[in-house]
Every structure is written in C-alpha cells, then in structure tokens.
Design an enzyme around this catalytic site. Structure first.
Site, PDB file in Angstrom:
ATOM      1  N   SER A 135      88.304  -0.396  25.798  1.00 54.38           N
ATOM      2  CA  SER A 135      87.562   0.152  24.439  1.00 54.38           C
ATOM      3  C   SER A 135      86.130   0.238  24.477  1.00 54.38           C
ATOM      4  O   SER A 135      85.487  -0.626  25.603  1.00 54.38           O
ATOM      5  CB  SER A 135      88.128  -0.880  23.285  1.00 54.38           C
ATOM      6  OG  SER A 135      87.620  -0.606  22.212  1.00 54.38           O
ATOM      7  N   TYR A 142      78.173 -16.435  17.560  1.00 58.01           N
ATOM      8  CA  TYR A 142      78.251 -15.143  18.458  1.00 58.01           C
ATOM      9  C   TYR A 142      76.666 -15.092  19.315  1.00 58.01           C
ATOM     10  O   TYR A 142      76.616 -15.159  20.352  1.00 58.01           O
ATOM     11  CB  TYR A 142      78.376 -14.055  17.695  1.00 58.01           C
ATOM     12  CG  TYR A 142      78.250 -12.707  18.444  1.00 58.01           C
ATOM     13  CD1 TYR A 142      79.378 -12.311  19.162  1.00 58.01           C
ATOM     14  CD2 TYR A 142      77.241 -11.835  18.290  1.00 58.01           C
ATOM     15  CE1 TYR A 142      79.430 -10.847  19.609  1.00 58.01           C
ATOM     16  CE2 TYR A 142      77.127 -10.687  19.082  1.00 58.01           C
ATOM     17  CZ  TYR A 142      78.287 -10.308  19.719  1.00 58.01           C
ATOM     18  OH  TYR A 142      77.964  -9.095  20.449  1.00 58.01           O
ATOM     19  N   LYS A 144      75.746 -15.306  23.337  1.00 61.89           N
ATOM     20  CA  LYS A 144      74.992 -14.072  24.019  1.00 61.89           C
ATOM     21  C   LYS A 144      73.775 -14.337  24.765  1.00 61.89           C
ATOM     22  O   LYS A 144      73.364 -14.139  25.443  1.00 61.89           O
ATOM     23  CB  LYS A 144      74.930 -13.113  22.865  1.00 61.89           C
ATOM     24  CG  LYS A 144      76.299 -12.445  22.728  1.00 61.89           C
ATOM     25  CD  LYS A 144      77.051 -11.857  23.723  1.00 61.89           C
ATOM     26  CE  LYS A 144      78.041 -10.742  23.525  1.00 61.89           C
ATOM     27  NZ  LYS A 144      78.771 -10.211  24.611  1.00 61.89           N
ATOM     28  N   ASP A 160      93.716 -11.856  30.544  1.00 65.76           N
ATOM     29  CA  ASP A 160      93.093 -12.405  29.080  1.00 65.76           C
ATOM     30  C   ASP A 160      92.110 -13.310  29.483  1.00 65.76           C
ATOM     31  O   ASP A 160      92.223 -14.453  30.009  1.00 65.76           O
ATOM     32  CB  ASP A 160      94.146 -13.326  28.361  1.00 65.76           C
ATOM     33  CG  ASP A 160      93.835 -13.800  27.114  1.00 65.76           C
ATOM     34  OD1 ASP A 160      92.581 -13.573  26.631  1.00 65.76           O
ATOM     35  OD2 ASP A 160      94.378 -14.611  26.388  1.00 65.76           O
TER      36      ASP A 160
HETATM   37  P1  NAI Z   1      85.201  -3.329  21.621  1.00 68.46           P
HETATM   38  O1  NAI Z   1      86.252  -4.183  20.599  1.00 68.46           O
HETATM   39  O2  NAI Z   1      85.374  -1.850  21.419  1.00 68.46           O
HETATM   40  O3  NAI Z   1      85.787  -3.478  22.980  1.00 68.46           O
HETATM   41  C1  NAI Z   1      85.914  -4.833  23.405  1.00 68.46           C
HETATM   42  C2  NAI Z   1      86.708  -4.914  24.782  1.00 68.46           C
HETATM   43  O4  NAI Z   1      86.848  -6.357  25.065  1.00 68.46           O
HETATM   44  C3  NAI Z   1      88.099  -4.218  24.680  1.00 68.46           C
HETATM   45  O5  NAI Z   1      88.572  -3.823  25.967  1.00 68.46           O
HETATM   46  C4  NAI Z   1      88.823  -5.789  24.775  1.00 68.46           C
HETATM   47  O6  NAI Z   1      90.370  -5.479  25.329  1.00 68.46           O
HETATM   48  C5  NAI Z   1      87.822  -6.734  25.572  1.00 68.46           C
HETATM   49  N1  NAI Z   1      88.519  -8.109  25.352  1.00 68.46           N
HETATM   50  C6  NAI Z   1      88.064  -8.692  24.282  1.00 68.46           C
HETATM   51  N2  NAI Z   1      88.594  -9.833  24.222  1.00 68.46           N
HETATM   52  C7  NAI Z   1      89.183  -9.933  25.502  1.00 68.46           C
HETATM   53  C8  NAI Z   1      90.032 -11.086  26.239  1.00 68.46           C
HETATM   54  N3  NAI Z   1      90.384 -12.300  25.624  1.00 68.46           N
HETATM   55  N4  NAI Z   1      90.496 -10.943  27.439  1.00 68.46           N
HETATM   56  C9  NAI Z   1      90.471  -9.442  28.061  1.00 68.46           C
HETATM   57  N5  NAI Z   1      89.597  -8.455  27.504  1.00 68.46           N
HETATM   58  C10 NAI Z   1      89.130  -8.922  26.322  1.00 68.46           C
HETATM   59  O7  NAI Z   1      83.922  -3.920  21.401  1.00 68.46           O
HETATM   60  P2  NAI Z   1      82.516  -3.308  21.969  1.00 68.46           P
HETATM   61  O8  NAI Z   1      81.710  -2.920  20.914  1.00 68.46           O
HETATM   62  O9  NAI Z   1      82.722  -2.325  23.082  1.00 68.46           O
HETATM   63  O10 NAI Z   1      82.055  -4.548  22.707  1.00 68.46           O
HETATM   64  C11 NAI Z   1      81.994  -4.776  24.230  1.00 68.46           C
HETATM   65  C12 NAI Z   1      80.681  -5.718  24.570  1.00 68.46           C
HETATM   66  O11 NAI Z   1      79.382  -5.299  23.870  1.00 68.46           O
HETATM   67  C13 NAI Z   1      80.964  -7.108  23.738  1.00 68.46           C
HETATM   68  O12 NAI Z   1      80.525  -8.135  24.893  1.00 68.46           O
HETATM   69  C14 NAI Z   1      80.242  -7.147  22.600  1.00 68.46           C
HETATM   70  O13 NAI Z   1      79.757  -8.320  22.024  1.00 68.46           O
HETATM   71  C15 NAI Z   1      79.071  -6.421  22.912  1.00 68.46           C
HETATM   72  N6  NAI Z   1      78.272  -5.615  21.935  1.00 68.46           N
HETATM   73  C16 NAI Z   1      78.483  -4.663  21.024  1.00 68.46           C
HETATM   74  C17 NAI Z   1      77.893  -4.359  20.149  1.00 68.46           C
HETATM   75  C18 NAI Z   1      78.315  -3.417  19.192  1.00 68.46           C
HETATM   76  O14 NAI Z   1      77.523  -2.966  18.033  1.00 68.46           O
HETATM   77  N7  NAI Z   1      79.500  -2.744  19.092  1.00 68.46           N
HETATM   78  C19 NAI Z   1      76.561  -4.875  19.639  1.00 68.46           C
HETATM   79  C20 NAI Z   1      76.049  -5.687  20.913  1.00 68.46           C
HETATM   80  C21 NAI Z   1      76.933  -6.162  21.807  1.00 68.46           C
END
Ligand code: NAI
Length: 224
Positions: free
Chosen positions: A11, A134, A138, A49
């Site tokens: 994702s 959070y 980070k 996981d």
């Molecule tokens: P998202 O929810 O679209 O994707 C998160 C991904 O992490 C997914 O593929 C999910 O399967 C995986 N994931 C989560 N928990 C997991 C676990 N326990 N085991 C295996 N996989 C796991 O979120 P997004 O926005 O793509 O976030 C990606 C990174 O970017 C994260 O580290 C988030 O903190 C960071 N981030 C996102 C921001 C935003 O505004 N969307 C801003 C700043 C940082």
C-alpha cells in the site's frame, strides 16, 4: 540486476517505491502482511508481520543477497496525552524501530557494497499534538540512521531517512487515526507517494553515494 527489499509494499508509499524501482530496472522483494496488488515479473513477495519478531525472523531466512533495504512499513495511532494506550505505542515501536533494526541487523551479511539503506520516517518526528508515540518512534529512526551511517560508511553502505509530510495514501484517511484531520501543506496539495518514491530511488542510485546519515524532508513546506 540490482535487488532491493522493500517493506510495506502492499500500500501507499511502499507500493510507490516498489513501482518506481521496478520502472528503474530493479529486482524488488516486497514484504508486508498482505500480498501487493502490484504485479511485475521482477517483483516477488515475502509475507511477514513486522509487529512479530518471530514472523520477521522466519521471513528473513528466505531473503537472497541484496543491494538495498527500504523500510516503509508503518502505521499511525493517535491519542492525546492522558488517553494513550500502551499497546499502540508498543506496536508502533515494534514495526517502525525494532523491525528496522531486525531487518538491517539480520540482512547486513547479505547486503552487497555499494549498499543502500533507506528508512521512512515522518515530518511528525519533530513533534505534533496527539501524536507523541508516533513522533517518538519516528524520531528514534534518526538515531538508527546516524549511527548506522557512521558504522557502515567504511563498508560502502549509505543510510538515510526520507521524512514525508501529509502524503495521499490510505494511512491519511485511516479511521483508526483520530484527532485533527490531515491538513494540506503550504504547496496547496497533499504530497504524492511517487514523490517520496522518487527521492528514495535517488538515494538508492549511484549518484547518491556521498549522501549518508541524512534526513530528506518531503513536506511541501509544512516544516518551514
Ligand atoms: P499505508 O497504510 O498506505 O501502508 C502501510 C504499509 O505498511 C502497508 O503495506 C502495510 O501492509 C504495511 N504494514 C503496516 N503494519 C505492518 C506490519 N505489522 N507488518 C507488515 N507490514 C505492515 O501507509 P503509508 O502512508 O504508505 O505509510 C508508509 C510509511 O510512511 C509509514 O512508515 C508511515 O509512518 C510513513 N509516513 C506516511 C505519511 C502519510 O501522510 N501517509 C507521512 C509520514 C510518514
């Protein structure tokens, strides 16, 4: 063909990074809880996981030699002080910080020089109301990135952090994320996952060999 392990590939930002690297000719091993909808002949998938040490340890056993590790998996749970749930902080600590450590520690022997490590942090690492747990996880990534950069420079491996601001992914509209709704950065739009992917791809490329131990903030002016 260079090979990168990308976590969080099912994702958002992780998926965009995988797509960009595939477009650039990389072999990508994706790791997430769920299989990615992205399909490509040069993309393979390992389920894990990352909140569970044993699950990650057994997934690592199957990973071949690599040129890059990108840790993008993550999630956000928010609550004001006084209403924090210990388990939310522990789970974010596990997925963001402990899993990053387990990945790099466990795969270092398989990371070929000139190797690349990129962790996905957040602009929120500087602090935000209702997001202390959070933000703390980070911010901890900076400690990892700077220490590993020093430690691994003699081996030809760079380590950097990309810190996105509000990026248009499923996480941005996650109902489990309470509190203030996401605000658009000063550029007047949300950051796109492919923009974070482009910076990551640059840091993984041959022109970025002198950049290490740095935080690259992609925030549309929100941190100014
Ligand atoms: P998202 O929810 O679209 O994707 C998160 C991904 O992490 C997914 O593929 C999910 O399967 C995986 N994931 C989560 N928990 C997991 C676990 N326990 N085991 C295996 N996989 C796991 O979120 P997004 O926005 O793509 O976030 C990606 C990174 O970017 C994260 O580290 C988030 O903190 C960071 N981030 C996102 C921001 C935003 O505004 N969307 C801003 C700043 C940082």
């Amino acid at each position: 063909r260079r090979c990168a392990l990308v976590t969080g590939v099912s994702s958002g930002i992780g998926e965009a990074i995988a797509l960009r690297l595939l477009e650039d000719g990389w072999q990508v091993i994706g790791m997430s809880r769920r299989a990615p909808s992205l399909q490509h002949t040069n993309l393979s998938f390992v389920a894990a996981d990352l909140a569970d040490n044993a699950s990650l340890a057994s997934a690592l056993a199957d990973i071949p030699a690599l040129d890059a590790i990108v840790h993008a998996a993550g999630f956000m749970r928010t609550a004001p002080l006084g209403e924090l749930r210990d388990e939310d902080g522990a789970a974010m600590w596990q997925v963001h910080v402990s899993a990053a450590t387990q990945l790099v520690n466990g795969l270092l022997g398989r990371l070929r020089a000139p190797g690349r490590i990129v962790l996905v942090g957040s602009r929120t690492m500087n602090g935000a109301a209702g997001r202390s747990q959070y933000a703390a996880t980070k911010a901890a990534l900076i400690g990892l990135v700077r220490s590993w950069a020093i430690e691994l420079a003699p081996r030809g491996i760079t380590v950097n952090l990309v810190a996105p601001g509000a990026t248009e992914t499923p996480m941005l509209i996650d109902p489990a994320r309470q509190g203030t709704p996401p605000r658009q950065p000063p550029i007047g739009r949300f950051i796109q996952p492919r923009e974070v992917a482009a910076m990551t791809a640059f840091l993984l490329g041959s022109d970025a060999g002198a950049i290490t131990g740095q935080q690259l903030v992609i925030c549309g002016g929100a941190s100014l």
